[in-house]
Design a protein around this motif. Structure first.
Motif, PDB file in Angstrom:
ATOM      1  N   LEU A 164       0.966  -1.144   0.011  1.00 18.06           N
ATOM      2  CA  LEU A 164      -0.003  -0.064   0.145  1.00 18.06           C
ATOM      3  C   LEU A 164       0.865   1.403  -0.156  1.00 18.06           C
ATOM      4  O   LEU A 164       1.730   1.406   0.797  1.00 18.06           O
ATOM      5  N   THR A 165       0.739   2.217  -0.930  1.00 17.74           N
ATOM      6  CA  THR A 165       1.347   3.412  -0.967  1.00 17.74           C
ATOM      7  C   THR A 165       0.739   4.550  -1.779  1.00 17.74           C
ATOM      8  O   THR A 165      -0.617   4.328  -2.005  1.00 17.74           O
ATOM      9  N   THR A 166       1.433   5.611  -2.038  1.00 13.92           N
ATOM     10  CA  THR A 166       0.863   6.480  -2.954  1.00 13.92           C
ATOM     11  C   THR A 166       1.796   6.637  -4.189  1.00 13.92           C
ATOM     12  O   THR A 166       2.878   6.248  -4.130  1.00 13.92           O
TER      13      THR A 166
ATOM     14  N   CYS B  22      -2.186   1.779  -4.863  1.00 15.60           N
ATOM     15  CA  CYS B  22      -1.957   3.025  -4.635  1.00 15.60           C
ATOM     16  C   CYS B  22      -3.278   3.791  -4.200  1.00 15.60           C
ATOM     17  O   CYS B  22      -4.385   3.697  -4.921  1.00 15.60           O
ATOM     18  N   LEU B  23      -3.225   4.456  -2.974  1.00 15.89           N
ATOM     19  CA  LEU B  23      -4.245   5.327  -2.169  1.00 15.89           C
ATOM     20  C   LEU B  23      -4.842   6.041  -3.395  1.00 15.89           C
ATOM     21  O   LEU B  23      -6.070   6.599  -3.056  1.00 15.89           O
ATOM     22  N   ASP B  24      -4.035   6.869  -3.864  1.00 20.97           N
ATOM     23  CA  ASP B  24      -4.564   8.081  -4.824  1.00 20.97           C
ATOM     24  C   ASP B  24      -4.801   7.486  -6.473  1.00 20.97           C
ATOM     25  O   ASP B  24      -6.040   7.889  -6.788  1.00 20.97           O
ATOM     26  N   ALA B  25      -3.971   6.844  -6.822  1.00 21.45           N
ATOM     27  CA  ALA B  25      -4.024   6.198  -8.305  1.00 21.45           C
ATOM     28  C   ALA B  25      -5.159   5.532  -8.417  1.00 21.45           C
ATOM     29  O   ALA B  25      -5.990   5.405  -9.448  1.00 21.45           O
ATOM     30  N   ASP B  26      -5.281   4.674  -7.391  1.00 21.98           N
ATOM     31  CA  ASP B  26      -6.224   3.582  -7.405  1.00 21.98           C
ATOM     32  C   ASP B  26      -7.565   3.855  -6.638  1.00 21.98           C
ATOM     33  O   ASP B  26      -8.411   3.260  -6.079  1.00 21.98           O
ATOM     34  N   ARG B  27      -7.980   5.124  -6.494  1.00 17.08           N
ATOM     35  CA  ARG B  27      -8.916   5.797  -5.833  1.00 17.08           C
ATOM     36  C   ARG B  27     -10.076   5.350  -6.069  1.00 17.08           C
ATOM     37  O   ARG B  27     -11.285   5.157  -5.528  1.00 17.08           O
TER      38      ARG B  27
END
Length: 933
Positions: A573-575, A591-596
């Motif tokens: 898990l990362t950004t 990715c918590l942002d790219a895979d939002r």
């Protein structure tokens, strides 16, 4: 006072050298920092009507008969000190009449007089070096104080003189002339002693002490140092063995061709080993010195004793009796080489000059002076005597034989307190009783911990407290989300999260994790900085039933890659900005942002999980001595216990506001986060600039109304040095991770110090920090809830209270061990060796920390460093072996090491060149030692 001269004073009857022990005592007296050194006082209670003229005559005749009582010392302008016998001396008798004083004040006044008499001492160049004081308390009640300098007399001489003095007195009272044989003069013994060959003595003592380079110290709670050099003083404490024990010790000695003195010396050697942590100990023993010398020596008056070292090696697996027989043989061998002086032996040893060869001595006497005199019968049956002495050593064990063996510890109360001495005597008694109980056993089978110390240790480890064993941490957070959905849970520089929003988002992420195989004991790596994302990720992993592995985004890529390879997580898990450049090929990344979009589409209800408190909560890597970081696997039970203890101890409520300041890969970040989320409090995360600057952090804490804050030790000390605003809401500052130094005065809030390795769920001990005495560092406290702490020696036996030992920790906070390192786990997570009164769970273990500490009398632990090369920087554990391993990978360093080991001609200069210390010139060819360094 009222000295009475009975003959004119003349000088110069005889001059002759000193006995070696006299030389040592003379030196001690001249250079002692305190008065009263080597002054002996015999205090006699005489319940009888004394005839003063007869007593004076008896004293005068005794002094006339014995030249040693008319002896002083000369050294000015001489190549060596000499003792001078003068023909006549003033009668050293003072008389006091206290009959007009209230009887209830007699004892207090007598104690004061004895102390003053000791401080008065003697002028060593003026004979006589004895002084008697008769104090009359009533018509038939006297006190006699017989003071003398120890350079004149030993114990047997004192016995002979006391018998002679009162025999002459009683004969005078009857108007009889008591015919006594003329004793052989002490000078004859000195002349014989000076004729002995010293060459053989040197050879024997050098061989006996070879390799021994430092004295055996009893360092108890810092008491190995003077606390106040200006106020010395000695006192004593007695241990009287029972008649049954005394008779049993005598039988044991007789049955195996030993002596009771050997048993005492053996027990003392074992006690020294326990208190010093050394298996090779040296202490002083006094020897009577009369054996095998000259005719008539037994009736001579003078100083014959010698104090010499005895070296004892403790071999744990050796049979007790065989070890005691070796000790007995050593004593017999030394007896033939006791004519050397202690000063000479000190010079022949490898202990540096100016450092004493030993700090403790054992004196074994065949009788107690009072018992020997009362055995004479007659008037002696009514008299009592006490001997007051001030030895040259801080700790003396004087043992007196008799129907009941008396062990008297004479100690400098500026170095040791009474409680310490009482515990030492209790351990001595326990060792002697252990010898009787298991004479055929091994040394390491002897008991070591007296019942009182065990009860005290058990009381300090009685930390049982409830924790919500039926719940998991995500459930506690969910309960606050249900009860107070709009309460703030988390604030970072970019976002503010309510409990409802945080819990719902964590549910969505947990569903995604479970869909990717996250389940109990499955690891999820987190490469996230201090932010709401880090908190969200940890909560989601636990909701999914897995365990998280926090990694520092700022760590070198190679180190991160090694840890990922070793941990083999199911997911990362990362950004996008923090995604590591080098990752294992098969490692999925979320990715918590790219895979939002995936996260937004996931269900918001709580996922189900089969995880229990015994499953993995998190995996954190610490520095490794072999060059490879090692992963510590912590179960959920340990984290939950830490949370429950923290909530109780610091009375957390939803009104609290706390901080997240530690680095993500530092286990303190876990502790900063979970107690507050489980309590419904608000967690506030500062920006990087504020966090790193104490001048900015302190006003930020005030502005954010922070109530409880954890700061790693270095940051805490820097912050505590800042001025604190009056608008502060802070009610507790928590710190830990390194040695805390004394705090500044006048802080507006309490400070709490904490200690604990990663392997025991972050915190193992804690304490409020108060103002410490000068020279003392703040302690690390006592065990937290459901935690045990033991201080053990190299054989995993409890060290005495106040003595340094390695810290072993047990309890529910114990980690599983090291990830994929069963050998290292077995070495550091060891079976629990003790059974506490309330019982220990089957399979219980202790973690050996490698840290050193000692207990204070109040049960607080003092941290004292490491037993290995591990260090801490800003709270991070760093194994120097890891640095060495990395350096060793450099080809130039490898070449240097190889050449230094080979020690070939020219290798040292080449090594020096390779490592850049010196140019390879003939002007400086480094030694092999320099090259290796």
């Amino acid at each position: 006072a009222n000295l009475t001269a009975y003959k004119p004073h003349t000088r110069g009857q005889a001059l002759y050298p000193l006995f070696p022990t006299q030389q040592g005592m003379l030196f001690n007296s001249l250079y002692a920092s305190e008065s009263g050194v080597d002054i002996v006082q015999v205090v006699a209670v005489l319940p009888e009507r004394l005839k003063l003229p007869a007593f004076k005559d008896a004293l005068a005749r005794m002094i006339e008969r014995h030249a040693i009582l008319r002896t002083a010392f000369r050294w000015e302008g001489l190549p060596e000190p000499l003792q001078e016998v003068v023909a006549t001396v003033p009668l050293p008798l003072e008389v006091e009449d206290w009959r007009d004083q209230p009887a209830e004040r007699h004892q207090q006044r007598l104690d004061e007089y004895i102390r003053a008499d000791r401080r008065r001492g003697f002028t060593l160049t003026q004979a006589p070096l004895i002084r008697l004081t008769l104090i009359q308390l009533a018509e038939a009640d006297y006190r006699l104080i017989f003071a003398f300098h120890h350079t004149l007399l030993d114990g047997r001489s004192l016995l002979l003189l006391m018998k002679e003095l009162f025999a002459l007195y009683e004969a005078g009272c009857r108007s009889q002339d008591l015919a006594l044989p003329q004793p052989r003069p002490y000078q004859d013994y000195i002349e014989w002693q000076r004729q002995q060959d010293q060459a053989q003595e040197e050879h024997v003592w050098r061989d006996l002490l070879k390799g021994f380079t430092a004295p055996t110290l009893i360092a108890v709670d810092g008491q190995d140092r003077y606390r106040d050099n200006s106020r010395g003083g000695y006192t004593d404490q007695d241990l009287l063995l029972t008649t049954t024990t005394t008779e049993a010790l005598t039988r044991l000695a007789q049955q195996h061709d030993l002596t009771v003195n050997t048993l005492i010396q053996g027990a003392w050697a074992l006690l020294l080993s326990q208190y010093s942590g050394q298996d090779d100990v040296v202490f002083g023993v006094t020897r009577r010195g009369r054996y095998g010398t000259i005719e008539g020596v037994d009736s001579m008056i003078g100083l014959f004793i010698t104090t010499l070292p005895i070296r004892v090696r403790i071999v744990p697996d050796m049979p007790l009796l065989a070890w005691l027989k070796e000790l007995r043989s050593l004593n017999v061998a030394i007896r033939d080489h006791q004519r050397a002086s202690l000063a000479q032996v000190q010079q022949w040893s490898e202990v540096p000059q100016g450092v004493p060869l030993f700090n403790t001595i054992v004196v074994f006497e065949r009788y107690l002076l009072q018992d020997a005199l009362q055995a004479e019968g007659g008037q002696w049956a009514n008299r009592t005597l006490d001997v007051v002495r001030q030895p040259s050593y801080p700790l003396t064990l004087a043992v007196f034989a008799g129907p009941q063996l008396l062990c008297r510890m004479i100690y400098d109360h500026q170095r040791y307190d009474r409680a310490t001495i009482e515990r030492m005597l209790a351990r001595l008694e326990l060792l002697l009783e252990g010898m009787l109980a298991q004479p055929e056993g091994r040394l390491d089978a002897l008991p070591r911990l007296p019942a009182a110390e065990w009860h005290q240790l058990s009381a300090w480890n009685a930390t049982h407290a409830p924790y919500p064993a039926a719940s998991r941490l995500p459930d506690l957070v969910a309960a606050h989300a249900a009860q107070r959905p709009h309460a703030l849970a988390l604030v970072d520089p970019d976002h503010a999260w309510s409990y409802h929003a945080l819990d719902q988002r964590a549910n969505q992420l947990a569903h995604l994790l479970q869909a990717r195989g996250v389940a109990p004991d499955v690891c999820v790596a987190l490469v996230l900085d201090r932010s709401a994302a880090l908190v969200l990720a940890q909560l989601a992993v636990l909701k999914a039933g897995g365990g998280f592995l926090p990694l520092d985004p700022a760590a070198p890529a190679a180190r991160t890659a090694r840890m990922l390879h070793d941990a083999q997580p199911a997911l990362l898990l990362t950004t996008a900005p923090l995604r590591p450049a080098a990752l294992p090929a098969a490692l999925p990344v979320l990715c918590l942002d790219a895979d939002r979009a995936l996260l937004d589409a996931a269900p918001t209800h709580a996922p189900t999980s089969a995880a229990t408190l015994d499953h993995l909560a998190y995996l954190i890597y610490t520095s490794g001595s072999t060059g490879t970081p090692k992963g510590v696997a912590v179960p959920q039970r340990g984290l939950l216990n830490l949370v429950a203890w923290h909530q109780r101890t610091y009375a957390l409520t939803p009104a609290d506001r706390a901080t997240l300041i530690a680095a993500p890969a530092f286990d303190a970040s876990v502790w900063e986060l979970w107690p507050y989320l489980a309590s419904g409090a608000c967690l506030v995360i500062p920006d990087a600039a504020t966090r790193a600057t104490p001048q900015a952090l302190v006003p930020w804490l005030a502005a954010q109304r922070i109530t409880v804050c954890f700061l790693p030790t270095a940051l805490a000390e820097a912050a505590l040095a800042q001025p604190w605003p009056s608008t502060l809401a802070l009610r507790a500052l928590l710190t830990g991770g390194d040695q805390l130094h004394p705090l500044p005065a006048g802080l507006p809030f309490p400070v709490f110090n904490h200690y604990g390795p990663t392997e025991t769920s972050v915190v193992a001990t804690a304490t409020p920090v108060a103002a410490e005495a000068r020279g003392h560092l703040p302690p690390i406290g006592q065990p937290i809830a459901n935690t045990e702490v033991y201080l053990l020696d190299g054989r995993m036996q409890p060290v005495p209270l106040g003595v340094t030992g390695e810290v072993y920790i047990g309890g529910v906070g114990m980690a599983r061990g090291y990830h994929r390192q069963p050998t290292l786990t077995a070495a550091r997570f060891v079976p629990h060796p003790f059974s506490r009164p309330e019982g220990t769970r089957p399979g219980a273990r202790l973690y050996r920390t490698g840290d050193l500490a000692r207990y204070r009398a109040d049960g607080a632990l003092e941290f004292l460093g490491r037993i290995d090369g591990q260090v801490k920087l800003r709270g991070y554990r760093i194994e120097l072996g890891e640095i060495e391993a990395v350096l060793g990978q450099h080809p130039a360093v490898r070449a240097a090491v190889v050449l230094a080991r080979e020690d070939r001609p020219g290798a040292q200069r080449l090594v020096a060149y390779v490592v850049g210390a010196h140019a390879p010139t003939e002007a400086h060819a480094p030694t092999a030692g320099e090259a290796r360094r």
